[in-house]
Design an enzyme around this catalytic site. Sequence first.
Site, mmCIF file in Angstrom:
data_model
loop_
_atom_site.group_PDB
_atom_site.id
_atom_site.type_symbol
_atom_site.label_atom_id
_atom_site.label_comp_id
_atom_site.label_asym_id
_atom_site.label_seq_id
_atom_site.Cartn_x
_atom_site.Cartn_y
_atom_site.Cartn_z
ATOM 1 N N LYS A 78 0.783 -1.140 -0.294
ATOM 2 C CA LYS A 78 -0.191 0.192 0.028
ATOM 3 C C LYS A 78 0.915 1.303 -0.376
ATOM 4 C CE LYS A 78 -4.044 2.290 2.681
ATOM 5 N NZ LYS A 78 -4.710 2.034 3.689
ATOM 6 N N SER A 153 -9.535 1.644 2.727
ATOM 7 C CA SER A 153 -8.932 2.123 1.894
ATOM 8 C C SER A 153 -7.982 1.355 0.693
ATOM 9 C CB SER A 153 -8.224 3.546 2.384
ATOM 10 O OG SER A 153 -7.210 3.073 3.838
ATOM 11 N N SER A 177 -10.108 -0.387 6.632
ATOM 12 C CA SER A 177 -9.528 -0.173 5.279
ATOM 13 C C SER A 177 -9.071 -1.963 5.088
ATOM 14 C CB SER A 177 -8.816 0.779 5.576
ATOM 15 O OG SER A 177 -9.269 1.393 5.587
#
Length: 485
Positions: A78, A153, A177
């Site tokens: 990420k 996210s 997330s």
Amino acid sequence: MKPYELTMAEAMEKMESGELSSVELTRSCLDRIAEVEPQVQAFISHDEESAVAQAEQADKKRANGEKGKLLGIPLALKDLLCTEGVRTTCGSDILGNFIPPYDATVVEKIKKEGGVVLGKLTMDEFAMGSTSETCKFGVPENPWREGYVAGGSSGGSAAAVAAGECLVTLGSDTGGSIRQPASLCGVVGMKPTYGRVSRYGLVAFASSLDQIGPLSRDVSDCALMMNVISGYDQRDSTSVNIDTPDYTSSLVEGVKGLRVGVPREYFGEGLDPEVRSIVENSIKVLKEGGAEIVDVSLPHTDYCVAVYYLIAPAEASSNLARFDGVAYGYRAQDAASLVDMYKETRSKGFGAEVKRRILIGTYALSSGYYDAYYKKASQVRTIILNDFKAAFEKCDVLVSPVTPTPAWPKGENSDDPLAMYLTDILTLSTNLAGIPGMSVPGGFNKEGLPVGIQLQSAHFREDVLLKTAFNIEKSLQLGVRVAHR
């Protein structure tokens, strides 16, 4: 079966036997990226030349008898985990050209164990969102359904695994997330206990809530990644100095005597009937395996959204104050004064959702309002934690939905922040309490969209989550590895 479809454990076995090389595995993932990335858009950046070089080095190490828990495994990160010499954007224009001078602790550990880092993954800007649609460098798409969200996210992290672009990824979970996109994309995702995994080198959103965790193709790979990234780090003041178990030892069949709690508040109004049915089927499977099903209550669940959206924005307001155009990141040009430069940099550099949360947080922390908002929210947070402590006196693990619905079309809630916030209603409490949580695939609805099962357990009992998830996975035998639409 193509190499990119393998689990991490299967790939390691084939590389150890000489049946497969890291270069072959890495090139298979790179070819898959070239094939599907125009649609999936899971990557902000990836470097084919660097990835192949890392794979070649891994093969040399293996030939020399060297070992590594991830030796030769292609993975991705990420884009809020600092990577030395590699751009780290947090999905935001304000960090569009930021190149960190150091690696996050989890990245150091991955490199030490021989992992092949393919690139950085799409995410909601500064991890603020539930669909990854606020990312400034592309919006990931659900690999199972064109035009549908991948979640957020950590949407890119979930989509990349589901689409076969890499074998495993790392995401971060501040209010769901990791678990929410894992559920929407049909992969395994774990949010470890707060303090289990070092946050050093994670660009902070809400420091009392953020936690790094893996997204993988199956539960075994999740356990393997937890073995790599867990452990104490003196550079992180929130890291807890306790022994880290071998999580793969939790992967044993049989749940006889396991006390499974079903929180009634998680099965209320607004829950999609097919989601309910799939979750109830997983509970039935555990019961048939010998688990004891216990009805439990988390009576303050209704307060979680309000508490979270005071605490998280308040901490974001403080953390994001550092992005002012002075030391690094985007700087507005031709400002008349220093104050104007601050204003122009932040108003142009941050997106609408990030600015909304900064404003909410700044207000909640302002003089005259702190006690009424942030302090009160912190007090209610303690009550929510006590709800979980009481529940875990009656059970070992909680089983519930991850989200009220499966994935939805892109843009559906984009203009309604409150509707978007409510999609995380079943995941926020895990972060507020600091306990570990997990999503494991439970099946598909009639439209072919994945539905995940949420598991929660007491602090530092990731082993209970993994054992429960492993048995659900074995019983359901979904047999799905990569989305092919």
